[in-house]
Enzyme design. Structure first.
Site, PDB file in Angstrom:
ATOM      1  N   GLY A 158     -14.168  -7.962  -4.767  1.00 13.22           N
ATOM      2  CA  GLY A 158     -14.066  -6.688  -4.051  1.00 13.22           C
ATOM      3  C   GLY A 158     -13.716  -6.845  -2.594  1.00 13.22           C
ATOM      4  N   GLY A 159     -13.113  -7.976  -2.221  1.00 13.77           N
ATOM      5  CA  GLY A 159     -12.657  -8.140  -0.852  1.00 13.77           C
ATOM      6  C   GLY A 159     -13.755  -8.207   0.184  1.00 13.77           C
ATOM      7  CB  SER A 240     -11.209 -11.431  -6.425  1.00 18.61           C
ATOM      8  OG  SER A 240     -10.344 -10.865  -5.501  1.00 18.61           O
TER       9      SER A 240
END
Length: 542
Positions: A158-159, A240
């Site tokens: 989710g960055g 991610s």
């Protein structure tokens, strides 16, 4: 995307790795595409209550069809009020607590022009949000806990701006049931609450989300045996920004007894960092009417601001991005590749890689479809256009931009990390490129094997009403492959997959190969990393 270096004219310039002017739409997302993913939880049998005593209290969970489930377990004290922006403290209790429902997510940030798309794709349906969110979930095979099982510790993406363990995608039932491992998923603070880049805080007090992750790992070490898990057999895995989080954990834990014995990084790791100075926090403070000079008085003012007011600002049009960690030489170091070479990191077996089309979604979001404009915006004209075109022959501009994002952000950093690990003498490094393409996971035409498309297959939470027989088979194959590494990280995770010691890369599920005995197509890194001849040089100069 909140994790990579942007141009100096943007607020995102303090981001911690390689590049986000790409980042205006590239938030290293976590996959929660409600239209494509349906949580699959076995409801064939009646659920029964089960209670386990932990340092967090007596937890009332459920056991059903051979799986014990405990949700919303508090591992940290609420980081609210005067504890906002403070390092997490363990939650200790002897009381009885309900552990049958997922807890709220941490406060999310969905800002900028892509906010609506991000919400629709990656937060739908949206879980409740709260600052009081230091919670984790456990799925474990039921029955005797005397035989200790390996543990899979999951860190969502989710960055570093959004994401939560409370998504249907991350339900651990299938993995626990089919693979006989214990699954733990966690929340950690994100955006301004978890990575504020604040001058009001000590430098080592800014990467709060990573401190949360470490506290959750400590909880596992203390408690997981009660669920039948072996604290000596923990594998940390993330995708991610979660993969990036795993790489920071490897970097800050040396080889002397790290709280994990293996690591998996899916589409995310830090290759290099750029220590640029942020300005977003000062702008945020002014916007919420805390106008004192940076320091204790302003921090006290900010701790009294209502959560709703902060949330409204960070989702608004004037907010900067807070999806970045700062280099503090405590949780995050500026040259992780050098630390690997110097043998200052956790020296554990590692599995890492990316999807074949990791850049396709972000190319759609990034803005420019013209390569000239894209290179001017994201590389400030420092990369010759003709050289770039020669590295991506026969592709149109959109496909080239997608390839650049995949290579510069995901594939080339994975290659750098794997190579550094092998050179330093770390055995059993396994690198992959995931190539499965399924019609029901095409979030837009021509998405290919996009960022996070492997996650529903890994967790077995794909949509069974739309999945083909091949997708069902691949889910079992890929889940088994990952579980094999969790169980035996010093052994090849799938037939034909040899380590990266000789530059071997496993192309997974290419050419419709979805069975365990043919899912691996072994190639040399030189055949898939041709553009890295350019991007590695830029990454190495950061």
């Amino acid at each position: 995307m909140g994790l990579y270096k942007s141009g100096p004219s943007t607020d995102r310039a303090h981001c911690t790795s390689t590049m986000p002017a790409i980042g205006i739409g590239l938030k290293l997302k976590t996959l929660a595409v409600a239209a494509l993913l349906t949580q699959v939880v076995n409801t064939a049998g009646d659920a029964k209550s089960i209670t386990i005593s932990t340092t967090s209290g007596r937890l009332n969970g459920l056991v059903q069809d051979g799986v014990m489930t405990f949700k919303g377990i508090r591992y940290g004290q609420p980081p609210t009020g005067i504890r906002r922006w403070e390092p997490p403290l363990p939650f200790l209790s002897s009381a009885t607590h309900d552990a049958t429902k997922l807890g709220p997510s941490c406060i999310q940030q969905f800002a900028f022009a892509t906010a609506n798309l991000s919400r629709a794709l990656f937060n739908n349906p949206p879980p409740p949000e709260s600052e009081d969110c230091l919670l984790l979930n456990v799925w474990a095979p039921s029955g005797s806990t005397s035989t200790k099982r390996p543990v899979l510790f999951w860190i969502h993406g989710g960055g570093l701006t959004f994401g939560t363990a409370s998504l249907p995608t991350y339900d651990g039932t299938s993995v626990a049931s089919n693979q006989s491992v214990v699954v733990v998923t966690i929340n950690y603070r994100t955006n301004v609450f978890g990575f504020p880049s604040s001058p009001d805080l000590a430098l080592q007090g800014n990467n709060l989300g990573f401190l949360d992750q470490d506290l959750a790992l400590a909880w596992v070490q203390l408690n997981i045996a009660k669920f039948g898990g072996d604290p000596r057999q923990v594998t940390i895995m993330g995708q991610s920004a979660g993969g990036l989080s795993v790489s920071t954990a490897i970097s800050r834990h040396d080889e002397a007894r790290p709280p994990f014995r293996a690591a998996i990084m899916l589409s995310g790791n830090i290759a290099a960092l750029s220590p640029l100075i942020p300005t977003a926090f000062n702008q945020f403070a002014t916007a919420v009417n805390c106008t004192q000079a940076p320091g204790p008085q302003r921090l006290s003012c900010l701790k009294a601001v209502p959560t709703s007011m902060i949330s409204a600002f960070v989702d608004g049009p004037t907010s900067g991005s807070f999806g970045a960690a700062v280099i503090d030489n405590f949780t995050v170091f500026d040259r992780p590749i050098d630390r690997i070479a110097a043998k200052k990191t956790a020296r554990v077996p590692t599995l890492l890689g990316n999807t074949k089309d990791d850049g396709s979604l972000f190319a759609l979001e990034s803005g420019p479809v013209n390569l000239t404009q894209f290179l001017a915006l994201d590389f400030q004209g420092a990369v010759p256009e003709q050289l770039v075109r020669s590295l991506y022959p026969g592709l149109n501009d959109t496909a080239i931009i997608s390839g650049i994002i995949r290579d510069f952000i995901f594939q080339c950093p994975a290659g750098l990390w794997a190579a550094a690990s092998v050179r330093s003498g770390i055995a059993n490094v396994y690198r992959y490129i995931y190539g499965a393409v399924f019609a029901d996971l095409q979030v837009f035409p021509g998405a290919g094997a996009p960022h996070a498309s492997e996650l529903p297959e890994l967790f077995g939470t794909f949509n069974r009403t739309t999945a083909t027989a091949e997708e069902v088979t691949l889910s079992s194959t890929f889940q088994t492959t990952i579980a094999n590494f969790v169980k035996h990280p010093n052994t090849s995770p799938a037939p034909g997959w040899s380590s990266y010691a000789n530059g071997n890369v496993a192309k997974l599920a290419f050419a419709d190969n979805v069975d365990l005995n043919n899912v691996v197509q072994l190639v040399k890194n030189g055949t898939v990393d041709v553009p890295c001849s350019l991007w590695d040089a830029i990454l190495g100069a950061l």
